[in-house]
Design a protein around this motif. Structure first.
Motif, mmCIF file in Angstrom:
data_model
loop_
_atom_site.group_PDB
_atom_site.id
_atom_site.type_symbol
_atom_site.label_atom_id
_atom_site.label_comp_id
_atom_site.label_asym_id
_atom_site.label_seq_id
_atom_site.Cartn_x
_atom_site.Cartn_y
_atom_site.Cartn_z
ATOM 1 N N ASN A 179 0.826 -1.215 0.000
ATOM 2 C CA ASN A 179 0.000 0.000 0.000
ATOM 3 C C ASN A 179 0.859 1.264 0.000
ATOM 4 O O ASN A 179 0.676 2.166 0.826
ATOM 5 N N GLU A 204 -6.458 7.698 3.485
ATOM 6 C CA GLU A 204 -7.455 6.778 4.026
ATOM 7 C C GLU A 204 -8.806 7.420 4.281
ATOM 8 O O GLU A 204 -9.806 6.722 4.423
ATOM 9 N N ASN A 205 -8.884 8.724 4.345
ATOM 10 C CA ASN A 205 -10.141 9.387 4.695
ATOM 11 C C ASN A 205 -10.903 9.942 3.501
ATOM 12 O O ASN A 205 -11.829 10.736 3.669
ATOM 13 N N THR A 217 -7.148 4.557 -1.677
ATOM 14 C CA THR A 217 -6.704 5.060 -0.363
ATOM 15 C C THR A 217 -5.196 5.265 -0.336
ATOM 16 O O THR A 217 -4.700 6.176 0.339
ATOM 17 N N THR A 218 -4.448 4.438 -1.080
ATOM 18 C CA THR A 218 -2.999 4.600 -1.140
ATOM 19 C C THR A 218 -2.630 5.939 -1.759
ATOM 20 O O THR A 218 -1.707 6.625 -1.308
ATOM 21 N N GLN A 263 -8.393 -0.044 -2.033
ATOM 22 C CA GLN A 263 -7.075 0.112 -1.423
ATOM 23 C C GLN A 263 -6.155 0.955 -2.289
ATOM 24 O O GLN A 263 -5.357 1.752 -1.793
#
Length: 248
Positions: free
Chosen positions: A37, A194-195, A189-190, A186
């Protein structure tokens, strides 16, 4: 008033001689290591002045009779092998004093950088050493002080990547042909953090758009329920191309 002489204001810039330029290309090549990630950028170590022993973006000066794009592909062909490497012009960086060689030469030569941007699949990208040390994928979050203004160029490229994830299918170029929605989430988010969105909303929106095809195949990972494998359907996406689509 009649008889008053108008005083002409001279622009100090207009009285300066025309600039003489050398043109270079620098490329921001991103990849995503999905196993850890991490968003990565390709860096090379400089072995000559200026900025000897500094990391920087892969770049070169343009040769006589060479297009900007061909110069970018030329230098990258010496650094990386990747399938279907597509470069997109990013921005031109041409502020004065961006290159120390401007101060050293007596002819007032300025150095422009026309930057390019790409996102490549990590598993398909092979770095080329060929006896030259100093080429590596570097986590974007851990990039040190780079040569020239390459930190600024990298930041601009990162913003472009984040924007492209919102309105284009660029993410599917670096995923395997078949992927789970968790894999896709994922990746987002990487790159975005993450938010950026919760998984449920992300999943519902992507499925509603209709260009993810359920293959009917499920895969088990860990103790959870088997997850469905999807495939990006380019034909179903065609009506959305070049429209202000927001994925997230």
């Amino acid at each position: 008033m009649p008889g008053r002489t108008q005083r002409k204001v001279i622009d100090p810039i207009s009285s300066q001689p025309l600039a003489d330029f050398k043109v270079g290309v620098d490329s921001v090549i991103f990849s995503v290591d999905t196993s850890q990630n991490r968003l990565l950028v390709l860096l090379v170590m400089r072995h000559q002045e200026p900025f000897v022993n500094y990391w920087g973006l892969p770049g070169t000066l343009v040769r006589q009779g060479e297009s900007l794009e061909n110069a970018a592909y030329r230098i990258l062909a010496e650094k990386i092998r990747a399938k279907n490497l597509y470069l997109e012009q990013l921005y031109t960086f041409g502020g004065p004093h961006r290159d120390p060689r401007e101060e050293a030469n007596s002819f007032g030569i300025r150095y422009l950088s026309v930057s390019y941007f790409a996102l490549v699949r990590f598993e398909d990208a092979e770095l080329i050493a060929d006896g030259v040390s100093g080429i590596a994928w570097y986590p974007v979050k851990e990039v040190p002080q780079l040569a020239f203004d390459h930190n600024e160029i990298l930041a601009y490229g990162h913003r472009r990547l984040r924007n492209k994830l919102e309105y284009s299918p660029v993410a599917f170029e670096v995923l395997p042909e078949m992927f789970t929605l968790s894999d896709l989430y994922q990746l987002y988010t990487t790159v975005l953090g993450e938010n950026f969105s919760d998984y449920s909303n992300f999943r519902a929106k992507l499925l509603k758009l209709g260009f993810l095809c359920d293959t009917g195949i499920k895969v088990s990972r860990g103790a959870g329920r088997p997850a469905s494998l999807y495939r990006f359907d380019a034909t179903a996406f065609a009506p959305f191309k070049d429209k202000p689509l927001v994925f997230i």
